[in-house]
Enzyme design. Structure first.
Site, PDB file in Angstrom:
ATOM      1  N   ASP A   8       0.874  -1.158   0.000  1.00 16.43           N
ATOM      2  CA  ASP A   8       0.000   0.000   0.000  1.00 16.43           C
ATOM      3  C   ASP A   8       0.927   1.228   0.000  1.00 16.43           C
ATOM      4  OD1 ASP A   8      -2.326   1.638   0.397  1.00 16.43           O
ATOM      5  OD2 ASP A   8      -1.752   1.776   2.510  1.00 16.43           O
ATOM      6  N   LEU A   9       0.400   2.378  -0.364  1.00 15.07           N
ATOM      7  CA  LEU A   9       1.234   3.586  -0.424  1.00 15.07           C
ATOM      8  C   LEU A   9       0.991   4.512   0.776  1.00 15.07           C
ATOM      9  CD1 LEU A   9       3.078   5.645  -1.921  1.00 15.07           C
ATOM     10  CD2 LEU A   9       1.026   6.401  -3.150  1.00 15.07           C
ATOM     11  N   ASP A  10      -0.224   5.080   0.817  1.00 17.44           N
ATOM     12  CA  ASP A  10      -0.538   6.103   1.818  1.00 17.44           C
ATOM     13  C   ASP A  10      -0.484   5.522   3.232  1.00 17.44           C
ATOM     14  OD1 ASP A  10      -1.195   7.990  -0.275  1.00 17.44           O
ATOM     15  OD2 ASP A  10      -3.079   6.921  -0.527  1.00 17.44           O
ATOM     16  N   THR A  16       1.311  10.268   3.277  1.00 13.42           N
ATOM     17  CA  THR A  16       0.235  10.923   2.528  1.00 13.42           C
ATOM     18  C   THR A  16      -1.186  10.643   3.028  1.00 13.42           C
ATOM     19  OG1 THR A  16       0.722   9.174   0.943  1.00 13.42           O
ATOM     20  CG2 THR A  16       1.388  11.399   0.326  1.00 13.42           C
ATOM     21  N   LYS A  45      -9.996   5.559   4.293  1.00 14.48           N
ATOM     22  CA  LYS A  45      -8.757   4.917   3.823  1.00 14.48           C
ATOM     23  C   LYS A  45      -9.049   3.743   2.886  1.00 14.48           C
ATOM     24  CE  LYS A  45      -5.739   6.036   7.732  1.00 14.48           C
ATOM     25  NZ  LYS A  45      -4.978   5.473   8.860  1.00 14.48           N
ATOM     26  N   SER A 116      -2.168   0.437  -4.451  1.00 20.18           N
ATOM     27  CA  SER A 116      -2.830   1.579  -3.809  1.00 20.18           C
ATOM     28  C   SER A 116      -4.115   1.932  -4.539  1.00 20.18           C
ATOM     29  CB  SER A 116      -1.889   2.791  -3.828  1.00 20.18           C
ATOM     30  OG  SER A 116      -2.583   3.947  -3.414  1.00 20.18           O
ATOM     31  N   ALA A 117      -5.106   2.427  -3.786  1.00 22.37           N
ATOM     32  CA  ALA A 117      -6.359   2.887  -4.401  1.00 22.37           C
ATOM     33  C   ALA A 117      -6.200   4.283  -4.990  1.00 22.37           C
ATOM     34  CB  ALA A 117      -7.471   2.895  -3.354  1.00 22.37           C
ATOM     35  N   LYS A 146     -10.731  -1.252  -1.664  1.00 20.00           N
ATOM     36  CA  LYS A 146     -10.541  -2.080  -0.480  1.00 20.00           C
ATOM     37  C   LYS A 146     -11.767  -1.837   0.424  1.00 20.00           C
ATOM     38  CE  LYS A 146      -5.667  -1.158  -1.186  1.00 20.00           C
ATOM     39  NZ  LYS A 146      -4.462  -0.451  -0.769  1.00 20.00           N
ATOM     40  N   GLU A 170      -0.079  -3.223   4.645  1.00 19.12           N
ATOM     41  CA  GLU A 170      -1.152  -2.244   4.757  1.00 19.12           C
ATOM     42  C   GLU A 170      -1.205  -1.577   6.128  1.00 19.12           C
ATOM     43  OE1 GLU A 170      -3.666  -0.688   3.627  1.00 19.12           O
ATOM     44  OE2 GLU A 170      -3.903  -1.448   1.606  1.00 19.12           O
ATOM     45  N   ASP A 171      -1.655  -0.327   6.142  1.00 13.35           N
ATOM     46  CA  ASP A 171      -1.837   0.365   7.422  1.00 13.35           C
ATOM     47  C   ASP A 171      -3.313   0.532   7.788  1.00 13.35           C
ATOM     48  OD1 ASP A 171      -2.211   2.221   5.276  1.00 13.35           O
ATOM     49  OD2 ASP A 171      -2.243   3.814   6.776  1.00 13.35           O
TER      50      ASP A 171
END
Ligand code: BG6
Ligand code: MG
Length: 222
Positions: A8-10, A16, A45, A116-117, A146, A170-171
């Protein structure tokens, strides 16, 4: 044997997720004079820009008082504000431990994908200067958000792999659910209690140690 890590990114690679929510707060305050509560952040998220807006509006019973055109206008404004907030992001904004983990995975010939979404994902990856680590970047357009497993499945299918060969990181609560729905091994980053549906939780990427990675990569997680 693990062959692919899907990040995942953010909130995993960089901060971000904070800017996403700050931008929404400002847009909603300006439009409705409402200060949105921090407890709503988790709901925004892992879902698309428009779904995030809808979830915020629903929380304040505002979803039917504005037109679809107005929603598009607010989502566009939010994205402009968000992009201005992160316009100076560079390699100093990469969370500690991320590059070390990428280097480790590359050394072990493990593939790396971005799951990432966010449609801003590729430009953020470029800004952070880490594009070269990625073997594949999932385009979230037309995929289910997600907690649906679509995004993680897309990365897995791109390489013709099976779930037991993939790890997701993932966070977000919805993100971990997404990985588990794809039947992959889930590494949660953040709070153990919140992410207790992950296979393991680390407070940050920097806490993931090589011994753990070695066992994970060599192990059988069917
Ligand atoms: C996800 C974030 O990664 O991307 C969500 O967790 C966000 O909060 C979504 O709504 C879409 O991002 P973007 O950059 O396409 O507006
Ligand atoms: Mg995230």
């Amino acid at each position: 044997m693990i062959k692919l890590f899907i990040f995942d990114l953010d909130g995993v690679i960089t901060s971000t997720s904070i800017e996403h929510f700050s931008a929404w707060k400002e847009i909603i305050k300006d439009r409705f004079n409402i200060y949105i509560n921090d407890s709503i952040e988790e709901k925004t998220k892992g879902v698309s820009r428009m779904q995030s807006l809808n979830r915020i509006l629903e929380s304040y019973d505002l979803e039917y008082i504005i037109s679809d055109n107005e929603k598009v206008r607010l989502a566009t404004l939010k994205n402009e504000l968000y992009k201005s907030m992160i316009s100076n992001f560079d390699e100093t904004n990469i969370y500690p431990g991320v590059i070390k983990l990428f280097e480790y995975l590359k050394k072990k010939n493990i593939l790396i994908a971005l799951g990432s979404a966010s449609k801003n994902g590729p430009s953020i990856i470029d800004g952070l200067g880490i594009r070269n680590y990625f073997d594949y970047i999932v385009d979230p357009t037309d995929l289910m958000s997600k907690p649906h497993p679509d995004i993680f499945n897309k990365a897995m299918n791109h390489f013709n792999l099976s779930p037991s060969e993939c790890v997701g990181i993932e966070d977000a609560i919805s993100g971990v659910t997404s990985i588990k729905s794809a039947k992959m091994y889930a590494i949660g980053i953040g709070n153990q209690e919140q992410l207790n549906h992950a296979d393991i939780v680390f407070k940050s990427i920097a806490e993931i140690d090589n011994k753990f990675l070695e066992n994970l990569i060599e192990g059988d997680h069917e």
